[in-house]
Design an enzyme around this catalytic site. Structure first.
Site, PDB file in Angstrom:
ATOM      1  N   GLY A  55     -11.195  -1.583  65.412  1.00 51.81           N
ATOM      2  CA  GLY A  55     -10.283  -1.888  64.497  1.00 51.81           C
ATOM      3  C   GLY A  55     -10.999  -2.104  63.045  1.00 51.81           C
ATOM      4  O   GLY A  55     -12.165  -2.400  63.302  1.00 51.81           O
ATOM      5  N   CYS A  82     -15.653  -2.258  70.778  1.00 50.55           N
ATOM      6  CA  CYS A  82     -15.957  -3.051  69.336  1.00 50.55           C
ATOM      7  C   CYS A  82     -15.058  -4.197  69.083  1.00 50.55           C
ATOM      8  O   CYS A  82     -15.364  -4.999  69.434  1.00 50.55           O
ATOM      9  CB  CYS A  82     -15.892  -1.617  68.816  1.00 50.55           C
ATOM     10  SG  CYS A  82     -16.704  -1.883  66.757  1.00 50.55           S
ATOM     11  N   TYR A  83     -14.057  -3.727  68.037  1.00 50.20           N
ATOM     12  CA  TYR A  83     -13.274  -4.817  67.415  1.00 50.20           C
ATOM     13  C   TYR A  83     -12.775  -5.457  68.857  1.00 50.20           C
ATOM     14  O   TYR A  83     -12.557  -6.897  69.099  1.00 50.20           O
ATOM     15  CB  TYR A  83     -12.135  -4.516  66.831  1.00 50.20           C
ATOM     16  CG  TYR A  83     -11.463  -5.639  65.984  1.00 50.20           C
ATOM     17  CD1 TYR A  83     -11.911  -6.550  65.131  1.00 50.20           C
ATOM     18  CD2 TYR A  83     -10.136  -5.816  67.068  1.00 50.20           C
ATOM     19  CE1 TYR A  83     -10.785  -7.627  64.700  1.00 50.20           C
ATOM     20  CE2 TYR A  83      -9.191  -7.150  66.454  1.00 50.20           C
ATOM     21  CZ  TYR A  83      -9.686  -7.810  65.502  1.00 50.20           C
ATOM     22  OH  TYR A  83      -8.877  -8.795  65.149  1.00 50.20           O
ATOM     23  N   HIS A 168     -18.956   2.543  70.658  1.00 48.87           N
ATOM     24  CA  HIS A 168     -18.073   3.338  71.132  1.00 48.87           C
ATOM     25  C   HIS A 168     -18.327   4.406  72.117  1.00 48.87           C
ATOM     26  O   HIS A 168     -19.013   5.547  71.847  1.00 48.87           O
ATOM     27  CB  HIS A 168     -17.819   3.986  69.902  1.00 48.87           C
ATOM     28  CG  HIS A 168     -17.132   3.410  68.784  1.00 48.87           C
ATOM     29  ND1 HIS A 168     -15.845   2.742  68.664  1.00 48.87           N
ATOM     30  CD2 HIS A 168     -17.745   2.465  67.791  1.00 48.87           C
ATOM     31  CE1 HIS A 168     -15.647   1.924  67.754  1.00 48.87           C
ATOM     32  NE2 HIS A 168     -16.718   1.690  67.110  1.00 48.87           N
ATOM     33  N   GLU A 170     -16.152   6.317  73.376  1.00 48.15           N
ATOM     34  CA  GLU A 170     -15.221   7.445  73.317  1.00 48.15           C
ATOM     35  C   GLU A 170     -15.735   8.635  72.473  1.00 48.15           C
ATOM     36  O   GLU A 170     -15.162   9.834  72.530  1.00 48.15           O
ATOM     37  CB  GLU A 170     -13.750   6.801  72.687  1.00 48.15           C
ATOM     38  CG  GLU A 170     -13.967   6.425  71.269  1.00 48.15           C
ATOM     39  CD  GLU A 170     -14.321   4.993  70.977  1.00 48.15           C
ATOM     40  OE1 GLU A 170     -14.867   4.502  71.883  1.00 48.15           O
ATOM     41  OE2 GLU A 170     -13.916   4.489  70.113  1.00 48.15           O
ATOM     42  N   ASP A 226       0.274  26.428  67.989  1.00 54.34           N
ATOM     43  CA  ASP A 226       0.916  25.028  67.892  1.00 54.34           C
ATOM     44  C   ASP A 226       2.276  25.230  67.450  1.00 54.34           C
ATOM     45  O   ASP A 226       3.223  24.475  68.556  1.00 54.34           O
ATOM     46  CB  ASP A 226       0.392  24.144  66.635  1.00 54.34           C
ATOM     47  CG  ASP A 226      -1.280  23.823  66.575  1.00 54.34           C
ATOM     48  OD1 ASP A 226      -1.708  24.201  67.721  1.00 54.34           O
ATOM     49  OD2 ASP A 226      -1.767  23.630  65.485  1.00 54.34           O
ATOM     50  N   LYS A 366      -6.275  20.213  70.046  1.00 47.21           N
ATOM     51  CA  LYS A 366      -5.908  21.421  70.062  1.00 47.21           C
ATOM     52  C   LYS A 366      -6.308  21.911  71.348  1.00 47.21           C
ATOM     53  O   LYS A 366      -5.544  22.877  71.917  1.00 47.21           O
ATOM     54  CB  LYS A 366      -7.265  22.364  69.225  1.00 47.21           C
ATOM     55  CG  LYS A 366      -6.949  23.555  68.795  1.00 47.21           C
ATOM     56  CD  LYS A 366      -5.601  23.604  68.009  1.00 47.21           C
ATOM     57  CE  LYS A 366      -5.561  25.099  67.849  1.00 47.21           C
ATOM     58  NZ  LYS A 366      -4.377  25.235  66.426  1.00 47.21           N
TER      59      LYS A 366
END
Ligand code: XMP
Length: 510
Positions: A55, A82-83, A168, A170, A226, A366
């Site tokens: 964050g 992280c945060y 991170h 991710e 989509d 996607k």
């Protein structure tokens, strides 16, 4: 059916949806909750694990987002990122200081036999993006990894199953990131990893049923993946209370309008309305050659046709849109995403009578949308359709758009696409298409002089269309495309290949 669930507590970090996506990739269901969610709400989910996201705040600030420290005493494994790691440190009695900002790729040294790093070598790299830093760990914690600038890149109290990483895992720049997330989910939280996109699709359909109730839904179908996947989900949820409105602008590729009609009238339970508006669009484009004017005209006309047809349908409670997560990110707010369902070419129709917007794919990336489409039985041609701009072939015909030029381009483009597909290159090339340049050139065919159109082929590789490189298509494939186009498409006597990357070029020519 109840799935094993991992709660992602959202502290406003830019990668939060990516964390949720990584968890889905590991076949575990994730529920994103705001950090303000009460402990009782979290407990009610019976999570197998909790992830605290990054964050923008500093835990040192008096108004920093917090959680109830009791969270760490639930007996549920927690991973702070992280945060989230800094907050864990702060709330459990450690110190976080504004020591040294670290941004970008860093060498990561793994110091300790942590279950989080099981199966990962002693040296790897990671992505850092933080300003504060853990200065003193809480009692019971040990550092398990470090970088040159960050002695506590990771810490843990394995007894309490509390883990923190200041990097991170991710993002794709952390090569072992998904391995770390899997270790957390499987080995630390004990997840089985049996959740699939099929579960996502079925549960989303149930949620749509509950939300829509007996109301009606209107969806603008464009032929793109989509809106097509949104249509199928909504159709499963509310059947013929869904109306799909397909405005055929006449600017689509060869047979594309008919394919959309064939797919959506053959086997899906919904109302399908096709408006053949080719002539209206062509009339408005007559004599116009400026690219921006073309785009604007098409956008306006689209809205006009859509509104006229929607008026015939009458009041609907929901207007559905095929917004996906990257649209939300790019727009920075819900607003620009609204433009999306209308081919990205215009704005939101002002005179459509609806009360609420519904976006079934808002949290998906996607490739996940494609996976849902396949699960729900959409044909591969629709699920794997390459990106196609809302203004369609009008921005691939330089100069004035006429019915004749559209016919020429459609034939040439169909050949180009067929040959790329039969060479097996269709999934590795991001976009591949033909452009009718406004140039004519002299040629010779048989023994006669010709003076005909110059056609350009455009094929690019890309990951997100923000940057692109021209595709190194094998010469023999290019030769086949060129020879078939000259022989089979009318009025083309020269084919050229566009070897411009983006930047400085754009993918489309207009
Ligand atoms: P450019 O030409 O800017 O295109 O490099 C980037 C990507 O966006 C697509 N594109 C559009 N998509 N409406 C759309 O929905 C539009 O008006 C539009 N213009 C460009 C283009 O095909 C490429 O994928």
């Amino acid at each position: 059916m109840k799935h094993e669930t991992v709660v992602v507590l959202d502290f406003g970090g830019q990668y939060n949806q990516l964390i949720a996506r990584r968890i889905r990739e590991a076949h575990v269901f994730s529920l994103i909750l705001p950090y303000t969610a009460p402990l009782s709400r979290i407990r009610a989910v019976e999570p197998k694990g909790i992830i605290l996201t990054g964050g923008p705040s500093s835990v040192c600030a008096p108004d920093a987002p917090r959680v109830d420290p009791e969270l760490f005493a639930l007996g549920v494994p927690v991973l702070g990122i992280c945060y989230g790691a800094q907050l864990m440190c702060h709330l459990l009695g450690g110190d976080v200081g504004a020591r040294q900002r670290e941004y970008g790729l860093a060498e990561l040294r793994i110091d300790h036999g942590s279950p989080l790093f099981e199966g990962i070598g002693a040296e790897t790299s990671c992505w850092m993006s933080h300003t504060d830093q853990i200065a003193r760990m809480p009692t019971g914690f040990a550092a398990t990894a470090s970088t040159g600038a960050c002695p506590v890149a990771a810490m843990e109290d394995s007894g309490r199953r509390l883990y923190g990483v200041q990097f991170h895992p991710e993002v794709e720049h952390t090569p072992c990131g998904q391995h770390i997330i899997r270790n957390f989910l499987y080995d630390i939280c004990g997840c089985a990893g049996d959740w699939t996109m099929r579960d996502f699709a079925l549960e989303s359909i149930e949620a749509l049923k509950r939300r829509i109730g007996d109301e009606r839904v209107l969806l603008a179908l464009s032929g793109g993946v989509d809106s097509a996947v949104s249509a199928v989900m909504l159709s499963r949820a509310v059947g013929r209370r869904l109306t799909c409105l397909f405005v055929d602008t006449g600017l689509m590729r060869k047979d594309e309008g008919d394919e959309v009609e064939r797919v959506f009238t053959g086997g899906f339970d919904l109302r399908f309305l096709r408006v053949n508006a080719q002539e209206r669009f062509l009339a408005r484009l007559k004599g116009v050659s400026d690219p921006e004017r073309k785009r604007k005209i098409i956008g306006e006309e689209f809205i006009r046709v859509f509104e006229e047809e929607a008026r015939k349908i009458g009041h609907v409670h929901f207007l559905a849109q095929g917004t996906i997560y990257p649209d939300v990110v790019e727009s920075g707010s819900g607003h620009a995403a609204v433009i999306k369902s209308h081919h990205n070419v215009g704005g939101l129709p002002e005179h459509v009578d609806f009360d609420e917007i519904i976006e079934p794919l808002r949290d998906l990336f996607k490739d996940e949308v494609r996976a849902v489409g396949e699960e729900l039985g959409l044909p591969a041609s629709m699920v794997w359709r390459q990106p196609f701009p809302g203004p369609g072939l009008a921005i691939r015909i330089l100069g004035e758009v006429t019915a004749e030029k559209l016919d020429i381009l459609r034939e040439a483009d169909a050949i180009c696409r067929a040959e790329i597909a039969s060479a097996g290159l269709d999934r590795e090339i991001w976009q591949y298409f033909a452009v009718l340049t406004n140039a004519r050139s002299v040629g010779v065919m048989g023994d006669t002089r010709t003076y005909d159109h110059v056609l350009a082929l455009r094929a690019v590789t890309s990951v997100d269309a923000m940057t692109a490189d021209w595709a190194r298509i094998p010469y023999d494939v290019l030769a086949r495309i060129s020879s078939r186009i000259i022989n089979e498409a009318p009025h083309i006597n020269r084919v050229v290949y566009d070897i411009t990357s983006k930047p400085p070029g754009t993918i489309e020519w207009e």
